[in-house]
Scaffold this active site. Structure first.
Site, PDB file in Angstrom:
ATOM      1  CE1 TYR A  23      65.715  11.174   8.431  1.00  0.00           C
ATOM      2  CE2 TYR A  23      64.807  13.309   7.826  1.00  0.00           C
ATOM      3  CZ  TYR A  23      65.883  12.437   7.917  1.00  0.00           C
ATOM      4  OH  TYR A  23      67.137  12.836   7.494  1.00  0.00           O
ATOM      5  CD  GLU A  46      61.624  19.807   5.495  1.00  0.00           C
ATOM      6  OE1 GLU A  46      62.198  19.487   6.541  1.00  0.00           O
ATOM      7  OE2 GLU A  46      62.127  19.619   4.368  1.00  0.00           O
TER       8      GLU A  46
HETATM    9  C1  LIG Z   1      69.131  24.148  -2.989  1.00  0.00           C
HETATM   10  C2  LIG Z   1      67.916  23.335  -2.636  1.00  0.00           C
HETATM   11  C3  LIG Z   1      68.255  22.096  -1.790  1.00  0.00           C
HETATM   12  C4  LIG Z   1      66.987  21.328  -1.469  1.00  0.00           C
HETATM   13  C5  LIG Z   1      67.317  19.902  -1.033  1.00  0.00           C
HETATM   14  C6  LIG Z   1      66.059  19.086  -1.019  1.00  0.00           C
HETATM   15  C7  LIG Z   1      66.398  17.685  -0.555  1.00  0.00           C
HETATM   16  C8  LIG Z   1      65.171  17.041  -0.019  1.00  0.00           C
HETATM   17  C9  LIG Z   1      65.399  15.625   0.477  1.00  0.00           C
HETATM   18  C10 LIG Z   1      65.761  15.575   1.969  1.00  0.00           C
HETATM   19  C11 LIG Z   1      64.539  15.755   2.847  1.00  0.00           C
HETATM   20  C12 LIG Z   1      64.939  15.794   4.332  1.00  0.00           C
HETATM   21  C13 LIG Z   1      64.106  16.815   5.035  1.00  0.00           C
HETATM   22  C14 LIG Z   1      64.373  16.778   6.532  1.00  0.00           C
HETATM   23  C15 LIG Z   1      63.326  16.739   7.363  1.00  0.00           C
HETATM   24  C16 LIG Z   1      63.542  16.594   8.815  1.00  0.00           C
HETATM   25  O1  LIG Z   1      64.633  16.640   9.355  1.00  0.00           O
HETATM   26  S1  LIG Z   1      62.124  16.379   9.676  1.00  0.00           S
HETATM   27  C17 LIG Z   1      62.632  16.098  11.401  1.00  0.00           C
HETATM   28  C18 LIG Z   1      63.113  14.676  11.656  1.00  0.00           C
HETATM   29  N1  LIG Z   1      64.446  14.493  11.110  1.00  0.00           N
HETATM   30  C19 LIG Z   1      65.269  13.494  11.529  1.00  0.00           C
HETATM   31  O2  LIG Z   1      64.985  12.699  12.391  1.00  0.00           O
HETATM   32  C20 LIG Z   1      66.629  13.396  10.864  1.00  0.00           C
HETATM   33  C21 LIG Z   1      67.636  14.113  11.699  1.00  0.00           C
HETATM   34  N2  LIG Z   1      68.914  14.150  10.980  1.00  0.00           N
HETATM   35  C22 LIG Z   1      69.950  13.344  11.311  1.00  0.00           C
HETATM   36  O3  LIG Z   1      69.877  12.470  12.126  1.00  0.00           O
HETATM   37  C23 LIG Z   1      71.232  13.656  10.611  1.00  0.00           C
HETATM   38  O4  LIG Z   1      71.141  14.893  10.026  1.00  0.00           O
HETATM   39  C24 LIG Z   1      71.626  12.613   9.580  1.00  0.00           C
HETATM   40  C25 LIG Z   1      72.820  13.151   8.830  1.00  0.00           C
HETATM   41  C26 LIG Z   1      70.434  12.395   8.678  1.00  0.00           C
HETATM   42  C27 LIG Z   1      72.013  11.277  10.211  1.00  0.00           C
HETATM   43  O5  LIG Z   1      72.913  11.556  11.229  1.00  0.00           O
HETATM   44  P1  LIG Z   1      74.189  10.590  11.471  1.00  0.00           P
HETATM   45  O6  LIG Z   1      75.171  11.474  12.122  1.00  0.00           O
HETATM   46  O7  LIG Z   1      74.623   9.842  10.294  1.00  0.00           O
HETATM   47  O8  LIG Z   1      73.643   9.485  12.414  1.00  0.00           O
HETATM   48  P2  LIG Z   1      74.056   9.294  13.904  1.00  0.00           P
HETATM   49  O9  LIG Z   1      73.834   7.860  14.213  1.00  0.00           O
HETATM   50  O10 LIG Z   1      73.375  10.321  14.725  1.00  0.00           O
HETATM   51  O11 LIG Z   1      75.652   9.625  13.977  1.00  0.00           O
HETATM   52  C28 LIG Z   1      76.585   8.815  13.261  1.00  0.00           C
HETATM   53  C29 LIG Z   1      77.895   8.870  14.014  1.00  0.00           C
HETATM   54  O12 LIG Z   1      78.420  10.220  13.951  1.00  0.00           O
HETATM   55  C30 LIG Z   1      78.537  10.739  15.254  1.00  0.00           C
HETATM   56  N3  LIG Z   1      78.176  12.149  15.212  1.00  0.00           N
HETATM   57  C31 LIG Z   1      77.430  12.773  14.258  1.00  0.00           C
HETATM   58  N4  LIG Z   1      77.321  14.076  14.547  1.00  0.00           N
HETATM   59  C32 LIG Z   1      77.974  14.284  15.714  1.00  0.00           C
HETATM   60  C33 LIG Z   1      78.194  15.425  16.550  1.00  0.00           C
HETATM   61  N5  LIG Z   1      77.702  16.602  16.245  1.00  0.00           N
HETATM   62  N6  LIG Z   1      78.909  15.235  17.679  1.00  0.00           N
HETATM   63  C34 LIG Z   1      79.395  14.029  18.019  1.00  0.00           C
HETATM   64  N7  LIG Z   1      79.223  12.886  17.289  1.00  0.00           N
HETATM   65  C35 LIG Z   1      78.518  13.037  16.140  1.00  0.00           C
HETATM   66  C36 LIG Z   1      77.567   9.926  16.093  1.00  0.00           C
HETATM   67  O13 LIG Z   1      77.908   9.953  17.457  1.00  0.00           O
HETATM   68  C37 LIG Z   1      77.722   8.560  15.476  1.00  0.00           C
HETATM   69  O14 LIG Z   1      78.943   8.030  15.922  1.00  0.00           O
HETATM   70  P3  LIG Z   1      79.089   6.402  16.042  1.00  0.00           P
HETATM   71  O15 LIG Z   1      78.196   6.023  17.181  1.00  0.00           O
HETATM   72  O16 LIG Z   1      80.545   6.192  16.312  1.00  0.00           O
HETATM   73  O17 LIG Z   1      78.621   5.841  14.723  1.00  0.00           O
END
Ligand SMILES: CCCCCCCCCCCCC/C=C/C(=O)SCCNC(=O)CCNC(=O)[C@H](O)C(C)(C)COP(=O)(O)OP(=O)(O)OC[C@H]1O[C@@H](n2cnc3c(N)ncnc32)[C@H](O)[C@@H]1OP(=O)(O)O
Length: 248
Positions: free
Chosen positions: A170, A177
């Site tokens: 991350y 970026e």
């Molecule tokens: C107009 C201009 C806009 C500009 C905006 C600027 C903003 C700048 C600030 C932000 C900067 C961020 C930049 C990003 C950089 C990078 O990504 S670098 C690479 C490394 N990145 C990462 O490691 C992060 C990857 N991202 C994520 O993990 C997700 O996008 C998340 C939303 C941040 C977190 O994911 P989340 O889903 O909340 O966590 P999980 O534990 O994985 O899942 C939660 C539960 O949801 C279920 N689930 C989610 N998606 C799915 C799916 N597709 N299919 C099935 N299930 C899914 C998951 O199974 C979990 O379920 P439970 O186990 O029941 O909780």
């Protein structure tokens, strides 16, 4: 292997996991489970294709120059397709916060379309490779985690990778970026791209250069929110902590 009657634990815990997984599948419903399984397999495959293409390019050329141009179509397709994840949250087929997913996906769409696609002079910056590699490793891990979870056969390494790789990837990806946006500033200032100057009939001005400065500044409050969200998910999944997420 001891029978479940003898130890009474293996059978009970396995039955508990199976029941929870079945409950999760039932909670999702067949159509949602089928769609998410297809979606996650497709996204895993797409990012794997991207990873292989990047490795092959570097092995053949020995340089990162031209790498972005060689993989941009695949990147644009699969990163744009990820917009569906906001829909998944909105319709409630995944339990993720719409806000958290929205910020994550919008930052990626912004980088792909409004920075690297639109500002060609920065496409060969090393920082582009930095975030491309971070994104690719992350997404292969993340989508394969979701796929195996839905299929109820989650390898421990995938689960471990899902909730540990981000600790490094991350900040590395965010650094890539921000460095890329910073490298774009001189060109944006000189070209005046995407900007509207006064006077004009709408009496409205917009300066993309200052918009990029504000966007870079927005990483300061927004990125920690995403990072801490992942740390909370990590504690919940790896250490069984009960996390009560405030209503996002
Ligand atoms: C107009 C201009 C806009 C500009 C905006 C600027 C903003 C700048 C600030 C932000 C900067 C961020 C930049 C990003 C950089 C990078 O990504 S670098 C690479 C490394 N990145 C990462 O490691 C992060 C990857 N991202 C994520 O993990 C997700 O996008 C998340 C939303 C941040 C977190 O994911 P989340 O889903 O909340 O966590 P999980 O534990 O994985 O899942 C939660 C539960 O949801 C279920 N689930 C989610 N998606 C799915 C799916 N597709 N299919 C099935 N299930 C899914 C998951 O199974 C979990 O379920 P439970 O186990 O029941 O909780």
């Amino acid at each position: 292997m001891a029978s479940s009657e003898e130890d009474g634990t293996n059978g009970a815990s396995e039955a508990g996991d199976e029941k929870e997984a079945t409950g999760k599948r039932r909670r999702l419903g067949f159509l949602a489970t089928a769609w998410l399984t297809f979606y996650n397999i497709a996204m895993t495959a797409g990012w794997l294709v991207l990873a292989i293409a990047m490795v092959r390019f570097y092995m053949e050329k020995g340089t990162h120059r031209g790498l972005y141009k060689s993989i941009q179509k695949t990147l644009k397709f699969f990163q744009t397709f990820a917009l569906l994840e906001v829909v998944h949250c909105l319709i409630g087929i995944v339990p993720t916060s719409v806000l958290v997913t929205g910020v994550q996906v919008s930052s990626r769409i912004f980088m792909v379309w409004l920075i690297t696609h639109s500002i060609k002079p920065i496409q060969n910056e090393e920082s582009v490779v930095l975030f491309l590699v971070s994104w690719t490793v992350t997404e292969i891990t993340r989508y394969s985690f979701y796929t195996f979870s839905l299929l109820d056969h989650l390898p421990h390494f995938i689960k471990w990778a899902r909730y540990n790789f981000f600790i490094i990837l991350y900040p590395v990806g965010v650094a890539g970026e921000l460095l890329t946006i910073y490298a774009a500033l001189p060109y944006v200032k000189k070209s005046g791209m995407f900007s509207v100057r006064l006077p004009n009939k709408y009496n409205v001005s917009f300066d993309y250069y200052y918009f990029l400065l504000i966007t870079m500044a927005s990483y300061i409050p927004l990125f920690p929110q995403l990072y801490f969200h992942m740390l909370r998910q990590r504690r919940k999944v790896l250490h069984g902590e009960v996390i009560v997420e405030k209503d996002d």
